[in-house]
Design a protein around this motif. Structure first.
Motif, mmCIF file in Angstrom:
data_model
loop_
_atom_site.group_PDB
_atom_site.id
_atom_site.type_symbol
_atom_site.label_atom_id
_atom_site.label_comp_id
_atom_site.label_asym_id
_atom_site.label_seq_id
_atom_site.Cartn_x
_atom_site.Cartn_y
_atom_site.Cartn_z
ATOM 1 N N ARG A 104 -56.725 -17.524 -15.538
ATOM 2 C CA ARG A 104 -56.458 -17.410 -16.968
ATOM 3 C C ARG A 104 -57.631 -16.820 -17.765
ATOM 4 O O ARG A 104 -57.481 -16.501 -18.933
ATOM 5 C CB ARG A 104 -56.124 -18.786 -17.551
ATOM 6 N N LEU A 105 -58.796 -16.684 -17.156
ATOM 7 C CA LEU A 105 -59.956 -16.196 -17.885
ATOM 8 C C LEU A 105 -59.715 -14.758 -18.343
ATOM 9 O O LEU A 105 -59.364 -13.899 -17.531
ATOM 10 C CB LEU A 105 -61.188 -16.255 -16.986
ATOM 11 N N PRO A 106 -59.880 -14.458 -19.637
ATOM 12 C CA PRO A 106 -59.683 -13.083 -20.100
ATOM 13 C C PRO A 106 -60.754 -12.149 -19.532
ATOM 14 O O PRO A 106 -61.841 -12.602 -19.144
ATOM 15 C CB PRO A 106 -59.796 -13.206 -21.621
ATOM 16 N N PRO A 107 -60.465 -10.854 -19.475
ATOM 17 C CA PRO A 107 -61.390 -9.904 -18.853
ATOM 18 C C PRO A 107 -62.806 -9.934 -19.417
ATOM 19 O O PRO A 107 -63.781 -9.875 -18.663
ATOM 20 C CB PRO A 107 -60.725 -8.544 -19.111
ATOM 21 N N ASN A 108 -62.940 -10.033 -20.751
ATOM 22 C CA ASN A 108 -64.286 -9.984 -21.327
ATOM 23 C C ASN A 108 -65.136 -11.193 -20.923
ATOM 24 O O ASN A 108 -66.326 -11.051 -20.623
ATOM 25 C CB ASN A 108 -64.239 -9.831 -22.850
ATOM 26 N N LEU A 109 -64.528 -12.380 -20.877
ATOM 27 C CA LEU A 109 -65.277 -13.563 -20.449
ATOM 28 C C LEU A 109 -65.585 -13.515 -18.951
ATOM 29 O O LEU A 109 -66.627 -14.001 -18.501
ATOM 30 C CB LEU A 109 -64.518 -14.842 -20.783
ATOM 31 N N MET A 110 -64.686 -12.903 -18.182
ATOM 32 C CA MET A 110 -64.934 -12.736 -16.760
ATOM 33 C C MET A 110 -66.153 -11.828 -16.540
ATOM 34 O O MET A 110 -67.022 -12.124 -15.720
ATOM 35 C CB MET A 110 -63.704 -12.142 -16.073
ATOM 36 N N VAL A 111 -66.222 -10.746 -17.307
ATOM 37 C CA VAL A 111 -67.369 -9.836 -17.225
ATOM 38 C C VAL A 111 -68.658 -10.546 -17.643
ATOM 39 O O VAL A 111 -69.704 -10.384 -17.018
ATOM 40 C CB VAL A 111 -67.128 -8.584 -18.099
ATOM 41 N N LYS A 112 -68.569 -11.360 -18.689
ATOM 42 C CA LYS A 112 -69.731 -12.119 -19.150
ATOM 43 C C LYS A 112 -70.264 -13.029 -18.046
ATOM 44 O O LYS A 112 -71.486 -13.093 -17.808
ATOM 45 C CB LYS A 112 -69.351 -12.951 -20.380
ATOM 46 N N ASN A 113 -69.375 -13.730 -17.360
ATOM 47 C CA ASN A 113 -69.781 -14.640 -16.285
ATOM 48 C C ASN A 113 -70.355 -13.889 -15.093
ATOM 49 O O ASN A 113 -71.309 -14.349 -14.454
ATOM 50 C CB ASN A 113 -68.597 -15.500 -15.852
ATOM 51 N N ILE A 114 -69.766 -12.754 -14.782
ATOM 52 C CA ILE A 114 -70.282 -11.937 -13.678
ATOM 53 C C ILE A 114 -71.702 -11.464 -13.980
ATOM 54 O O ILE A 114 -72.593 -11.533 -13.128
ATOM 55 C CB ILE A 114 -69.351 -10.722 -13.433
ATOM 56 N N TYR A 115 -71.913 -11.011 -15.198
ATOM 57 C CA TYR A 115 -73.234 -10.504 -15.594
ATOM 58 C C TYR A 115 -74.304 -11.598 -15.482
ATOM 59 O O TYR A 115 -75.442 -11.333 -15.092
ATOM 60 C CB TYR A 115 -73.163 -9.963 -17.024
ATOM 61 N N LYS A 116 -73.926 -12.829 -15.800
ATOM 62 C CA LYS A 116 -74.865 -13.949 -15.696
ATOM 63 C C LYS A 116 -75.327 -14.175 -14.262
ATOM 64 O O LYS A 116 -76.428 -14.694 -14.030
ATOM 65 C CB LYS A 116 -74.221 -15.232 -16.235
ATOM 66 N N GLU A 117 -74.505 -13.793 -13.296
ATOM 67 C CA GLU A 117 -74.824 -14.007 -11.886
ATOM 68 C C GLU A 117 -75.676 -12.887 -11.287
ATOM 69 O O GLU A 117 -76.117 -13.009 -10.141
ATOM 70 C CB GLU A 117 -73.529 -14.149 -11.077
ATOM 71 N N PHE A 118 -75.881 -11.810 -12.023
ATOM 72 C CA PHE A 118 -76.623 -10.672 -11.471
ATOM 73 C C PHE A 118 -78.037 -11.045 -11.040
ATOM 74 O O PHE A 118 -78.611 -10.418 -10.153
ATOM 75 C CB PHE A 118 -76.681 -9.526 -12.482
ATOM 76 N N GLY A 119 -78.599 -12.070 -11.661
ATOM 77 C CA GLY A 119 -79.951 -12.492 -11.280
ATOM 78 C C GLY A 119 -80.016 -13.145 -9.912
ATOM 79 O O GLY A 119 -81.093 -13.241 -9.306
ATOM 80 N N ASN A 120 -78.857 -13.589 -9.400
ATOM 81 C CA ASN A 120 -78.813 -14.284 -8.115
ATOM 82 C C ASN A 120 -78.361 -13.398 -6.961
ATOM 83 O O ASN A 120 -78.397 -13.830 -5.803
ATOM 84 C CB ASN A 120 -77.861 -15.482 -8.215
ATOM 85 N N TYR A 121 -77.931 -12.179 -7.268
ATOM 86 C CA TYR A 121 -77.394 -11.298 -6.228
ATOM 87 C C TYR A 121 -77.910 -9.875 -6.423
ATOM 88 O O TYR A 121 -78.200 -9.458 -7.550
ATOM 89 C CB TYR A 121 -75.862 -11.296 -6.265
ATOM 90 N N ASP A 122 -77.979 -9.136 -5.329
ATOM 91 C CA ASP A 122 -78.466 -7.755 -5.384
ATOM 92 C C ASP A 122 -77.455 -6.722 -4.903
ATOM 93 O O ASP A 122 -77.699 -5.518 -4.996
ATOM 94 C CB ASP A 122 -79.745 -7.615 -4.550
ATOM 95 N N TYR A 123 -76.319 -7.189 -4.389
ATOM 96 C CA TYR A 123 -75.307 -6.266 -3.882
ATOM 97 C C TYR A 123 -73.912 -6.751 -4.306
ATOM 98 O O TYR A 123 -73.721 -7.941 -4.595
ATOM 99 C CB TYR A 123 -75.364 -6.175 -2.349
ATOM 100 N N CYS A 124 -72.989 -5.824 -4.335
ATOM 101 C CA CYS A 124 -71.621 -6.226 -4.659
ATOM 102 C C CYS A 124 -70.622 -5.266 -4.028
ATOM 103 O O CYS A 124 -70.950 -4.130 -3.673
ATOM 104 C CB CYS A 124 -71.404 -6.319 -6.169
ATOM 105 N N VAL A 125 -69.404 -5.772 -3.902
ATOM 106 C CA VAL A 125 -68.258 -4.951 -3.520
ATOM 107 C C VAL A 125 -67.293 -4.990 -4.694
ATOM 108 O O VAL A 125 -66.853 -6.064 -5.102
ATOM 109 C CB VAL A 125 -67.561 -5.477 -2.251
ATOM 110 N N ARG A 126 -67.030 -3.826 -5.248
ATOM 111 C CA ARG A 126 -66.078 -3.727 -6.354
ATOM 112 C C ARG A 126 -64.792 -3.156 -5.764
ATOM 113 O O ARG A 126 -64.756 -2.034 -5.264
ATOM 114 C CB ARG A 126 -66.651 -2.807 -7.430
ATOM 115 N N GLY A 127 -63.727 -3.957 -5.737
ATOM 116 C CA GLY A 127 -62.524 -3.578 -5.016
ATOM 117 C C GLY A 127 -61.286 -3.447 -5.870
ATOM 118 O O GLY A 127 -61.177 -4.026 -6.955
ATOM 119 N N ASP A 128 -60.358 -2.665 -5.376
ATOM 120 C CA ASP A 128 -59.073 -2.456 -6.035
ATOM 121 C C ASP A 128 -58.004 -2.368 -4.947
ATOM 122 O O ASP A 128 -58.215 -1.724 -3.913
ATOM 123 C CB ASP A 128 -59.108 -1.151 -6.852
#
Length: 453
Positions: A104-128
């Motif tokens: 149920r999390l709207p896209p903008n809040l999802m992006v906000k939460n993801i950005y907060k985690e950038f300090g803990n990770y150095d790689y990602c997979v962006r999938g579709d």
């Protein structure tokens, strides 16, 4: 259980609350207004057929949506008003019984939460997921639905139902039947798609070494190491294969997260240093603003071509500024927010905001018009919304209750002149208001540039 949802009172309320003003027509060519004229008969029909478990959906009407040059259009299925009522009630049931599977999390809040985690990770997979709705295996989907009540049969009938083009030949309907996929555009499409990915979500959400988020068919997985990233990428393909889906290679990528490397997600542009807006979505928004200025420029150059109620220059300028304000500030309705700034409110790229204001200033100069005091621009509007100070600043449809309020909205939008108000009955004003409100909200909803918002 089914009849608790399909009692006649709920059927009637569902129509009045959700479909009464609908203009889009299904295969029977009935709008909400025409359906209203036979509402009692239709309520009885729905109630009777549901109780006997023999309700059948009319063929959905095909509506093709362009996905850009050299791409196959997206097929949107438009049900009849009657079928929309049934599926809206089915949606209520699904949310009541499968809500834990819904993100149920709207896209903008999802992006906000993801950005907060950038300090803990150095790689990602962006999938579709490739052709998500069209490739869903119906048998697997139905295996995730409980068989203990009548809704199972209704769900099966709704996803098996055929979508046909306008003026199709009934004796050739079989050629339009598809063996897999969920029709897009139904009230139940999104939640069924969510249910379908239940096991896929669970697999990655229980992995404590990664950070996983998904919105419809777009997902992102943050990893700590390059080797973990490679392994996760392989695992994604494996998990999708188990549910007969594939990764969209064109839209999926492995990314290193740093301050210089940007990547797109849900219309946003992300890096470790900032959150901004995807470049193409910025351009789309600028074009929409420019089109309002073009409307103004053409109207000033050709006053005789303006609507009758906008012949006066001062009145025309007033409506022009109101249109700009609606487009920039957005609106709220039913405890939901609509508009470009609301969608992208999590950006911290202030440079972009000032750039947009400078572009708008240039547009004002080109049409030789000074900015009036009631035009606040992008930056001012952003901070009003960001700090929740937009009450009274952003149009709130929930507060437009009286005929006087609705009339003022129509006057601001340029649909009616205040001096002409006596030419309209209250019912006519209410009808025009509902249509214009829905049109504006639909336009603001599209401004994000993101396909599922």
């Amino acid at each position: 259980m089914a009849m608790n949802y399909f009692d006649k009172k709920n059927i009637r309320e569902t129509f009045n609350n959700r479909h009464r003003t609908a203009k889009s027509k299904g295969i029977d060519k009935l709008s909400g207004v025409k359906f209203l004229s036979k509402l009692d008969e239709e309520v009885d029909l729905i109630s009777n057929k549901i109780s006997k478990n023999n309700y059948k959906f009319s063929p959905y009407l095909e509506n093709l949506k362009s996905k850009g040059r050299n791409k196959k259009p997206r097929i949107i299925s438009i049900p009849t008003i009657r079928d929309r009522i049934v599926q809206s009630i089915m949606k209520e049931y699904l949310h009541s019984n499968y809500d834990k599977r819904v993100h149920r999390l709207p896209p903008n809040l999802m992006v906000k939460n993801i950005y907060k985690e950038f300090g803990n990770y150095d790689y990602c997979v962006r999938g579709d997921i490739k052709g998500f709705y069209d490739e869903i295996d119906r048998e697997h989907l139905l295996s995730l639905i409980h068989k203990d009540d009548i809704f199972y049969d209704l769900i099966e009938r709704s996803i098996e139902n055929t979508t046909v083009p306008k003026n199709y030949s009934k004796n050739k309907i079989d050629k339009y039947y598809r063996k897999k996929g969920i029709p897009q555009g139904l009230a139940i499409s999104n939640i069924l798609a969510q249910i379908y990915l239940t096991n896929f979500d669970a697999f990655f959400e229980t992995n404590t070494e990664i950070y996983y988020k998904r919105y419809v068919d777009d997902f992102i997985i943050l990893c700590k190491t390059k080797s973990s990233q490679d392994n996760i990428h392989k695992e994604i393909k494996s998990q999708l294969k188990q549910i007969k889906l594939k990764l969209n290679k064109e839209k999926s990528k492995k990314v290193q997260i740093n301050h210089n490397n940007c990547f797109d997600y849900l219309g946003y542009k992300l890096s470790k240093s900032h959150i901004s807006v995807k470049d193409s979505n910025v351009e789309i928004f600028i074009q929409k603003i420019a089109s309002i200025f073009t409307w103004y420029k053409n109207g000033m150059a050709n006053p005789l071509n303006r609507p009758r109620n906008l012949k006066n220059d001062d009145r025309f300028i007033e409506v022009f500024i109101n249109k700009l304000n609606f487009k920039i500030r957005g609106a709220t309705s039913g405890n939901k927010v609509y508009g470009w700034l609301f969608y992208y409110i999590e950006i911290n790229d202030k440079t972009l905001l000032y750039k947009l204001d400078n572009i708008i200033n240039t547009f004002f100069e080109r049409v030789n018009l000074s900015k009036p005091d009631n035009f606040k621009g992008i930056v001012r509007s952003y901070f009003k919304i960001k700090h929740n100070e937009y009450d009274g600043f952003v149009l709130n449809f929930d507060k437009l209750i009286s005929i006087e309020d609705k009339l003022k909205f129509l006057v601001d939008l340029g649909k009616i002149n205040f001096e002409d108000k006596d030419n309209y009955s209250d019912d006519e004003i209410d009808k025009i208001y509902s249509a214009e409100r829905n049109k504006l909200l639909k336009s603001l909803k599209k401004d994000s540039g993101y396909k599922y918002f």
